[in-house]
Motif scaffolding. Structure first.
Motif, PDB file in Angstrom:
ATOM      1  N   LEU A  84      -2.088 -18.158  -8.582  1.00 61.21           N
ATOM      2  CA  LEU A  84      -1.574 -19.325  -7.889  1.00 61.21           C
ATOM      3  C   LEU A  84      -2.566 -20.473  -8.007  1.00 61.21           C
ATOM      4  N   THR A  85      -2.091 -21.600  -8.492  1.00 59.07           N
ATOM      5  CA  THR A  85      -2.987 -22.738  -8.700  1.00 59.07           C
ATOM      6  C   THR A  85      -2.661 -23.939  -7.822  1.00 59.07           C
ATOM      7  N   LEU A  86      -1.474 -23.941  -7.220  1.00 61.32           N
ATOM      8  CA  LEU A  86      -1.049 -25.110  -6.454  1.00 61.32           C
ATOM      9  C   LEU A  86       0.071 -24.686  -5.523  1.00 61.32           C
ATOM     10  N   ALA A  95       6.805 -24.556  -2.321  1.00 65.33           N
ATOM     11  CA  ALA A  95       6.722 -24.104  -3.708  1.00 65.33           C
ATOM     12  C   ALA A  95       5.298 -23.689  -4.033  1.00 65.33           C
ATOM     13  N   TYR A  96       5.208 -22.730  -4.937  1.00 62.71           N
ATOM     14  CA  TYR A  96       3.923 -22.218  -5.414  1.00 62.71           C
ATOM     15  C   TYR A  96       3.939 -22.246  -6.941  1.00 62.71           C
ATOM     16  N   MET A 126      -4.209 -24.993   0.949  1.00 59.01           N
ATOM     17  CA  MET A 126      -2.792 -24.690   1.140  1.00 59.01           C
ATOM     18  C   MET A 126      -2.345 -25.240   2.487  1.00 59.01           C
ATOM     19  N   SER A 127      -1.182 -25.845   2.536  1.00 52.29           N
ATOM     20  CA  SER A 127      -0.695 -26.466   3.763  1.00 52.29           C
ATOM     21  C   SER A 127      -0.519 -25.435   4.867  1.00 52.29           C
ATOM     22  N   PRO A 131       0.659 -35.672  -9.748  1.00 50.99           N
ATOM     23  CA  PRO A 131       0.330 -35.971 -11.153  1.00 50.99           C
ATOM     24  C   PRO A 131       0.102 -34.729 -12.005  1.00 50.99           C
ATOM     25  N   ARG A 132      -0.436 -33.668 -11.395  1.00 49.91           N
ATOM     26  CA  ARG A 132      -0.677 -32.433 -12.153  1.00 49.91           C
ATOM     27  C   ARG A 132       0.630 -31.772 -12.560  1.00 49.91           C
ATOM     28  N   ILE A 133       1.630 -31.798 -11.667  1.00 46.53           N
ATOM     29  CA  ILE A 133       2.949 -31.232 -11.972  1.00 46.53           C
ATOM     30  C   ILE A 133       3.652 -32.087 -13.021  1.00 46.53           C
TER      31      ILE A 133
END
Length: 250
Positions: A228-230, A220-221, A1-2, A241-243
């Motif tokens: 929570l995955t991303l 965004a989460y 996570m950033s 690419p996953r989104i």
């Protein structure tokens, strides 16, 4: 996570290890995230991912089984919302626009907006805030004395947001504001959210419309099956690419 998403100095809301169940079904599983002051934070994901349940737990509309939801009501004055009632949470500065709008259809636009001030007693700023809301949504000004049930879906959503703003929230929670609206109205609603944020309003936005939500959000989460995955900057996630594969279909 950033690291930028978790700066203590910028936080207004910190959700930690939140768990919410409906009977034997665990809808939210150990969810942690932060909302920064003056930013739009999006919670996105498919239907049933746990987004709305998370918002309902923050507002204490439903009870959480574990975790904490810390809100900074004043500088360096943090309170765990899970220990408060829904009414106390509104008084402290957290307002939620429910999924489906939940306006009172047999009452006028004026009366619905007045309901938003019930925690403020006779605050002299209410008249000024009403003018702000009516300037923000001119259609409400033109239909001020009409029954809310006569408004279109988009107009009802504007009324629901306006009513929440009349509580003068430090943090505005929005649950699926674009649901069931025509594309033109969706564009209008998101434009208003950007305008509010430009004025300093902190917002948590729950949306199935992933593309629109990520375009306007600072952070965004992504929730999937209650987890929570991303996470990341909204516009950067639009290019992930996953989104793209999971939600944008291109």
């Amino acid at each position: 996570m950033s690291e930028s998403l978790l700066s203590e100095d910028r936080a207004i809301l910190k959700v930690s290890h939140l768990r919410v169940s409906y009977g034997h079904i665990q809808a939210v599983k150990d969810v942690s995230f932060q909302v920064n002051t003056g930013e739009i934070t999006a919670l996105v994901g498919a239907n049933g991912a746990g987004k709305s349940t998370t918002l309902l737990a923050i507002s204490k509309i439903i009870a959480a089984q574990a975790g904490s939801v810390e809100f900074q009501r004043q500088p360096q004055d943090w309170v765990n919302l899970l220990a408060k009632t829904s009414s106390e949470i509104v008084r402290m500065g957290v307002s939620q626009v429910a999924e489906g709008r939940a306006i009172l259809l047999t009452m006028s636009v004026e009366e619905n907006l007045q309901l938003g001030t019930y925690t403020r007693e006779k605050n002299p700023q209410i008249a000024q805030d009403l003018k702000f809301v009516l300037d923000l949504f001119p259609i409400l000004k033109s239909r001020y004395k009409e029954l809310a049930g006569n408004l279109s879906g988009g107009e009802q959503q504007m009324l629901a947001i306006g009513r929440a703003l009349m509580a003068k929230p430090k943090l505005l929670l929005l649950d699926e504001p674009s649901m069931g609206l025509a594309p033109l109205k969706v564009k209008e609603i998101f434009s208003v959210l950007k305008e509010l944020n430009a004025l300093g309003q902190s917002i948590v936005l729950v949306e199935q419309n992933v593309q629109q939500a990520l375009r306007i959000s600072h952070q965004a989460y992504v929730l999937e099956n209650g987890e929570l995955t991303l996470s990341g900057v909204g516009k950067e996630l639009l290019e992930d690419p996953r989104i793209i594969k999971a939600y944008l279909g291109t």
